[in-house]
Write a protein that holds these residues in place. Structure first.
Motif, PDB file in Angstrom:
ATOM      1  N   VAL A 173       0.867  -1.167   0.000  1.00  0.00           N
ATOM      2  CA  VAL A 173       0.000   0.000   0.000  1.00  0.00           C
ATOM      3  C   VAL A 173       0.907   1.221   0.000  1.00  0.00           C
ATOM      4  N   SER A 174       0.428   2.354  -0.494  1.00  0.00           N
ATOM      5  CA  SER A 174       1.276   3.548  -0.521  1.00  0.00           C
ATOM      6  C   SER A 174       1.649   3.966   0.900  1.00  0.00           C
ATOM      7  N   LYS A 175       2.806   4.623   1.021  1.00  0.00           N
ATOM      8  CA  LYS A 175       3.246   5.085   2.328  1.00  0.00           C
ATOM      9  C   LYS A 175       2.236   6.060   2.934  1.00  0.00           C
ATOM     10  N   THR A 176       1.597   6.850   2.074  1.00  0.00           N
ATOM     11  CA  THR A 176       0.607   7.823   2.551  1.00  0.00           C
ATOM     12  C   THR A 176      -0.567   7.131   3.210  1.00  0.00           C
ATOM     13  N   LEU A 177      -1.086   6.082   2.551  1.00  0.00           N
ATOM     14  CA  LEU A 177      -2.227   5.356   3.110  1.00  0.00           C
ATOM     15  C   LEU A 177      -1.832   4.572   4.357  1.00  0.00           C
ATOM     16  N   TYR A 236     -11.598   1.618  -3.961  1.00  0.00           N
ATOM     17  CA  TYR A 236     -11.358   3.058  -3.802  1.00  0.00           C
ATOM     18  C   TYR A 236      -9.942   3.389  -3.360  1.00  0.00           C
ATOM     19  N   HIS A 237      -9.192   2.415  -2.859  1.00  0.00           N
ATOM     20  CA  HIS A 237      -7.807   2.703  -2.491  1.00  0.00           C
ATOM     21  C   HIS A 237      -6.871   2.687  -3.690  1.00  0.00           C
ATOM     22  N   LEU A 238      -7.242   1.999  -4.754  1.00  0.00           N
ATOM     23  CA  LEU A 238      -6.410   1.921  -5.951  1.00  0.00           C
ATOM     24  C   LEU A 238      -6.849   3.001  -6.944  1.00  0.00           C
TER      25      LEU A 238
END
Length: 276
Positions: free
Chosen positions: A7-11, A124-126
């Motif tokens: 997952v992205s570092k932001t998320l 929605y996360h992608l």
């Protein structure tokens, strides 16, 4: 499994610093939880079966499903969520579920292994369409022929409607965010709004259907989760009154499949079937 690039570092930072485990207990969370369970239940096998809860977070739905008698595999890319889900699973000794660090495009399951796949966050996360299609195709792979996909999405109108109801659109950064979501579906939170989801993709109902079909699924139906009832000017007061709550839910169920009204619901659930 390595944790990098799940997952992205932001998320990951967002979910590590917030309290996802109590989100369904506050605000509109209880309505979302109640409705999601009711909608999911319509598509579950009658008695037993295998369910993949993808993006299952701290395990609220996995615990509910396991207690009902289903074999549940929870996948989530956030280590904090897996730790919380594992602790929750340990409390259900008669109804355990397995929590696995992983993400929607690469599930540690064999082909045709499960009866139902629930995508709680991946749609929605992608932010990239190709990634969402990859997640949907992975769900297709692990489903048995005739198995059911249940995918949850955030509506492209969600921020706009909330912003109008609460006066947030008069903040220029929030307004620009809404305009971008309405035009492209891309959600990126302004720096001066640190408490909201930092990055996501918000679907139009027709786009959601198109992506599910592109992955090979037959589209069964699309449902409003909260529907229009959250717009009741005295929603919380009326929900606390059992008679008025039942009237709210009656209106919600009467409009849940109305295609012209889907965009008034912050969340949607799409149901698809892998052809037999």
């Amino acid at each position: 499994m390595k944790t990098a690039n799940l997952v992205s570092k932001t998320l990951e930072q967002f979910y590590s610093e917030t309290y996802e485990e109590i989100r369904l207990e506050v605000g509109l969370g209880p309505l979302e939880f109640e409705r999601n369970k009711e909608l999911i239940q319509r598509f579950l096998p009658a008695r037993t079966g295998v369910v993949a809860d993808v993006g299952g977070g701290p395990g609220a739905y996995a615990a509910w499903l396991a207690k009902a008698g289903y074999d549940v595999y929870l996948f989530d890319p956030v280590p904090k969520h897996i730790e919380q889900a594992t602790k929750k699973a340990a409390k259900y000794k008669k109804h355990p579920f397995k929590a696995i660090l992983g993400e929607a495009r690469n599930l540690e399951l064999p082909d045709s292994a499960v009866d139902v796949v629930i995508l709680h966050g991946p749609l929605y996360h992608l932010q990239e369409k190709s990634d969402r299609i990859a997640a949907l195709r992975e769900a297709y792979r692990v489903l048995k022929p005739g198995g059911v996909l249940l995918g949850f999405a955030i509506n492209h109108t969600a921020s706009t409607l909330v912003g109008l109801a609460n006066g947030h659109i008069h903040d220029r950064a929030f307004l620009d965010m809404c305009k971008e979501e309405l035009s492209s579906g891309l959600h990126n939170a302004p720096h001066n709004w640190p408490g909201i989801l930092p990055e996501a993709y918000y679907h139009k109902p027709s786009q959601l259907v198109a992506e599910v079909k592109a992955a090979g699924f037959d589209h069964l139906d699309t449902f409003a989760v909260e529907g229009v009832i959250w717009m009741d000017s005295k929603y919380f007061e009326n929900r606390a009154d059992e008679v008025k709550k039942q009237q709210q839910m009656e209106l919600l169920k009467a409009t849940e499949n109305n295609p012209e009204m889907l965009s008034m619901s912050p969340h949607m659930m799409i149901a698809g079937r892998r052809p037999a």
